[in-house]
Design a protein around this motif. Structure first.
Motif, PDB file in Angstrom:
ATOM      1  N   GLU A  81      34.588  29.653  37.115  1.00  0.00           N
ATOM      2  CA  GLU A  81      34.017  30.854  37.724  1.00  0.00           C
ATOM      3  C   GLU A  81      35.007  31.491  38.691  1.00  0.00           C
ATOM      4  O   GLU A  81      35.115  32.722  38.758  1.00  0.00           O
ATOM      5  CB  GLU A  81      32.717  30.506  38.457  1.00  0.00           C
ATOM      6  N   ALA A  82      35.736  30.667  39.437  1.00  0.00           N
ATOM      7  CA  ALA A  82      36.719  31.189  40.381  1.00  0.00           C
ATOM      8  C   ALA A  82      37.849  31.904  39.648  1.00  0.00           C
ATOM      9  O   ALA A  82      38.300  32.975  40.074  1.00  0.00           O
ATOM     10  CB  ALA A  82      37.271  30.062  41.251  1.00  0.00           C
ATOM     11  N   VAL A  83      38.296  31.326  38.535  1.00  0.00           N
ATOM     12  CA  VAL A  83      39.362  31.959  37.747  1.00  0.00           C
ATOM     13  C   VAL A  83      38.876  33.303  37.210  1.00  0.00           C
ATOM     14  O   VAL A  83      39.590  34.312  37.276  1.00  0.00           O
ATOM     15  CB  VAL A  83      39.817  31.030  36.594  1.00  0.00           C
ATOM     16  N   THR A  84      37.643  33.332  36.716  1.00  0.00           N
ATOM     17  CA  THR A  84      37.072  34.577  36.199  1.00  0.00           C
ATOM     18  C   THR A  84      36.955  35.622  37.306  1.00  0.00           C
ATOM     19  O   THR A  84      37.309  36.788  37.115  1.00  0.00           O
ATOM     20  CB  THR A  84      35.684  34.319  35.579  1.00  0.00           C
ATOM     21  N   ALA A  85      36.482  35.198  38.469  1.00  0.00           N
ATOM     22  CA  ALA A  85      36.333  36.130  39.591  1.00  0.00           C
ATOM     23  C   ALA A  85      37.692  36.671  40.033  1.00  0.00           C
ATOM     24  O   ALA A  85      37.834  37.871  40.319  1.00  0.00           O
ATOM     25  CB  ALA A  85      35.627  35.446  40.757  1.00  0.00           C
ATOM     26  N   ASP A  86      38.711  35.810  40.071  1.00  0.00           N
ATOM     27  CA  ASP A  86      40.055  36.261  40.438  1.00  0.00           C
ATOM     28  C   ASP A  86      40.585  37.273  39.423  1.00  0.00           C
ATOM     29  O   ASP A  86      41.201  38.274  39.789  1.00  0.00           O
ATOM     30  CB  ASP A  86      41.016  35.069  40.529  1.00  0.00           C
ATOM     31  N   ALA A  87      40.342  37.012  38.139  1.00  0.00           N
ATOM     32  CA  ALA A  87      40.806  37.932  37.098  1.00  0.00           C
ATOM     33  C   ALA A  87      40.101  39.275  37.222  1.00  0.00           C
ATOM     34  O   ALA A  87      40.735  40.338  37.085  1.00  0.00           O
ATOM     35  CB  ALA A  87      40.557  37.331  35.715  1.00  0.00           C
ATOM     36  N   GLU A  88      38.796  39.265  37.495  1.00  0.00           N
ATOM     37  CA  GLU A  88      38.048  40.513  37.673  1.00  0.00           C
ATOM     38  C   GLU A  88      38.547  41.278  38.879  1.00  0.00           C
ATOM     39  O   GLU A  88      38.707  42.511  38.832  1.00  0.00           O
ATOM     40  CB  GLU A  88      36.545  40.223  37.812  1.00  0.00           C
ATOM     41  N   LEU A  89      38.824  40.563  39.962  1.00  0.00           N
ATOM     42  CA  LEU A  89      39.328  41.205  41.169  1.00  0.00           C
ATOM     43  C   LEU A  89      40.695  41.831  40.915  1.00  0.00           C
ATOM     44  O   LEU A  89      40.966  42.970  41.329  1.00  0.00           O
ATOM     45  CB  LEU A  89      39.412  40.185  42.305  1.00  0.00           C
ATOM     46  N   GLY A  93      42.200  45.879  40.820  1.00  0.00           N
ATOM     47  CA  GLY A  93      43.279  46.268  41.722  1.00  0.00           C
ATOM     48  C   GLY A  93      43.238  45.549  43.040  1.00  0.00           C
ATOM     49  O   GLY A  93      43.968  45.880  43.972  1.00  0.00           O
ATOM     50  N   GLY A  94      42.402  44.523  43.147  1.00  0.00           N
ATOM     51  CA  GLY A  94      42.319  43.743  44.387  1.00  0.00           C
ATOM     52  C   GLY A  94      43.361  42.662  44.421  1.00  0.00           C
ATOM     53  O   GLY A  94      44.089  42.424  43.458  1.00  0.00           O
ATOM     54  N   ASP A  95      43.430  41.966  45.541  1.00  0.00           N
ATOM     55  CA  ASP A  95      44.373  40.874  45.706  1.00  0.00           C
ATOM     56  C   ASP A  95      43.709  39.594  45.260  1.00  0.00           C
ATOM     57  O   ASP A  95      42.732  39.156  45.855  1.00  0.00           O
ATOM     58  CB  ASP A  95      44.807  40.765  47.163  1.00  0.00           C
ATOM     59  N   ALA A  96      44.199  38.964  44.216  1.00  0.00           N
ATOM     60  CA  ALA A  96      43.599  37.749  43.659  1.00  0.00           C
ATOM     61  C   ALA A  96      44.285  36.498  44.179  1.00  0.00           C
ATOM     62  O   ALA A  96      44.130  35.432  43.631  1.00  0.00           O
ATOM     63  CB  ALA A  96      43.670  37.779  42.142  1.00  0.00           C
TER      64      ALA A  96
END
Length: 97
Positions: A81-89, A93-96
């Motif tokens: 879930e964290a990897v998915t959230a980082d990819a979405e961020l 254009g956010g900082d992952a």
């Protein structure tokens, strides 16, 4: 002097435990009373029947294994879930990092 934090207390306890085990020449002898007490607990629960006590012991350790497997699975799910959230961020254009 300020009181030690929880992290400092944990580190101090860990250091003490490692030093204690390093000074223990016979690890098996040191842990024998605890192993004997656990076996006695199962025997008492089984009403003195060693065969039933063995089944209780096996069930206990299988229950621990099941809890461990569930915890590992949950940990993998949270990591995914964290990897998915980082990819979405990152996609937004956010900082992952």
């Amino acid at each position: 002097m300020a009181s030690p934090t929880a992290t400092e207390r944990r580190l101090a306890a860990s250091i003490a435990a490692h030093e204690s085990w390093a000074a223990t020449p016979d690890r098996s002898a040191r842990t024998a009373p605890a192993r004997r007490a656990l076996e006695d607990k199962f025997l008492a629960e089984a009403g003195g029947d060693p065969r039933r006590a063995e089944h209780l012991r096996r069930a206990y350790f299988q229950r621990l294994a099941l809890k461990s497997a569930r915890a590992r699975r949950r940990s993998r799910e949270l990591a995914a879930e964290a990897v998915t959230a980082d990819a979405e961020l990152a996609a937004l254009g956010g900082d992952a990092s």
